[in-house]
Enzyme design. Structure first.
Site, PDB file in Angstrom:
ATOM      1  N   HIS A  93     104.288  45.159  33.529  1.00 42.01           N
ATOM      2  CA  HIS A  93     104.850  46.408  32.989  1.00 42.01           C
ATOM      3  C   HIS A  93     105.831  46.964  34.017  1.00 42.01           C
ATOM      4  O   HIS A  93     105.610  46.860  35.222  1.00 42.01           O
ATOM      5  CB  HIS A  93     103.727  47.414  32.718  1.00 42.01           C
ATOM      6  N   GLU A 163     110.523  45.184  26.789  1.00 43.45           N
ATOM      7  CA  GLU A 163     110.525  46.618  27.068  1.00 43.45           C
ATOM      8  C   GLU A 163     111.667  46.958  28.032  1.00 43.45           C
ATOM      9  O   GLU A 163     111.478  46.901  29.259  1.00 43.45           O
ATOM     10  CB  GLU A 163     109.207  47.012  27.735  1.00 43.45           C
TER      11      GLU A 163
HETATM   12  P1  PGA Z   1     106.715  54.891  25.850  1.00 46.48           P
HETATM   13  O1  PGA Z   1     106.093  53.785  26.807  1.00 46.48           O
HETATM   14  O2  PGA Z   1     106.355  54.503  24.435  1.00 46.48           O
HETATM   15  O3  PGA Z   1     106.088  56.156  26.286  1.00 46.48           O
HETATM   16  O4  PGA Z   1     108.205  54.876  26.071  1.00 46.48           O
HETATM   17  C1  PGA Z   1     106.132  52.442  26.476  1.00 46.48           C
HETATM   18  C2  PGA Z   1     105.477  51.633  27.560  1.00 46.48           C
HETATM   19  O5  PGA Z   1     105.416  52.070  28.713  1.00 46.48           O
HETATM   20  O6  PGA Z   1     104.997  50.540  27.324  1.00 46.48           O
END
Ligand code: PGA
Length: 251
Positions: A93, A163
């Site tokens: 992440h 992401e």
């Molecule tokens: P968010 O976070 O939906 O708050 O933007 C996504 C994540 O950190 O996986």
């Protein structure tokens, strides 16, 4: 079947709040279970409480130790997670990468998870986009490094989440557009096809995460070709999270 992953991050603050959120999330999971595989990735301290609260939710951790050395104060190993009934774990992440996880560390964590038969949810994403497309090599490096030496059968147990860092959390500048999401998912599948084959590339789930809400969720899975969503902030609000679950399976 679409994946819907709740990343609760460093929330909620108390076990009582975690239980109440887990119960509300279980109801959403039960209502949508025909079309949605719901996974809750919670802080280590809540995992055991959650396991005792509900059997409906698949549980994920948000991190794992990269080593097997017992002399690792403050860390949690893959067998410990396994023993708690956890089946998934986020690795790579952007918030753990920002705290020092390199591609090599992410790779070690994946190895530990696979050794314990846990499913890695590998997050990849660029910090920013440049007009020359250099950001594509960031994603390529993250994926090639993560999959290095991993045999094809292990890929049956693997989830990837695209992401983009600029789209995550309260500092996000914006969410990705469905077109950007689709392009990146295609790009990620192409990298997997080059490393393995077309069949694996087609079947591995590739999700989108970053500022997902009820208003944009559906477009990511329809126009954006995402196999599901990884949701941070909005997963802490059961009313909004329920709407996401409904919208992604609407015909
Ligand atoms: P968010 O976070 O939906 O708050 O933007 C996504 C994540 O950190 O996986």
């Amino acid at each position: 079947m679409k994946f819907l992953i709740a990343n609760w991050k460093m929330a909620p603050e108390t076990p009582k709040q975690a239980i109440s959120l887990a119960k509300a999330t279980s109801t959403i999971a039960r209502t949508s279970k025909k079309h949605v595989q719901m996974i809750v990735c919670a802080s280590y301290v809540h995992l055991s409480t959650l396991r005792n609260t509900t059997k409906t939710l698949a549980l994920g951790a948000q991190d794992v130790a990269s080593t097997t050395t017992i002399a690792s104060t403050g860390k949690v190993s893959a067998p410990m997670l396994k023993g708690l009934g956890v089946t998934y774990c986020i690795v790579g992440h952007s918030e753990t990468r920002a705290n020092g996880d390199t591609n090599e560390v992410v790779k070690e964590k994946i190895n530990r998870l696979l050794e314990s038969k846990l499913t890695p949810i590998l997050c990849v994403g660029e910090k920013e986009r440049d007009e020359h497309g250099w950001y594509l090599s960031t994603i390529k490096d993250q994926i090639e490094s993560a999959f290095f030496g991993i045999a094809k059968p292990s890929l049956k147990r693997f989830v990837i989440a695209y992401e983009p860092v600029w789209a995550i959390g309260a500092q996000a500048t914006r969410e990705a557009t469905p077109t950007e999401c689709q392009e990146m998912i295609l790009f990620i599948r192409k990298i997997i096809a080059d490393l393995y084959d077309e069949k694996v590339a087609k079947t591995i789930p590739v999700l989108y995460g970053g500022s997902v809400g009820e208003e944009n969720a559906r477009a990511f899975v329809t126009d954006g070709d995402a196999s599901g969503l990884l949701v941070g902030r909005v997963s802490l609000d059961p009313k909004r999270f329920a709407k996401i679950a409904q919208r992604i399976v609407q015909q």
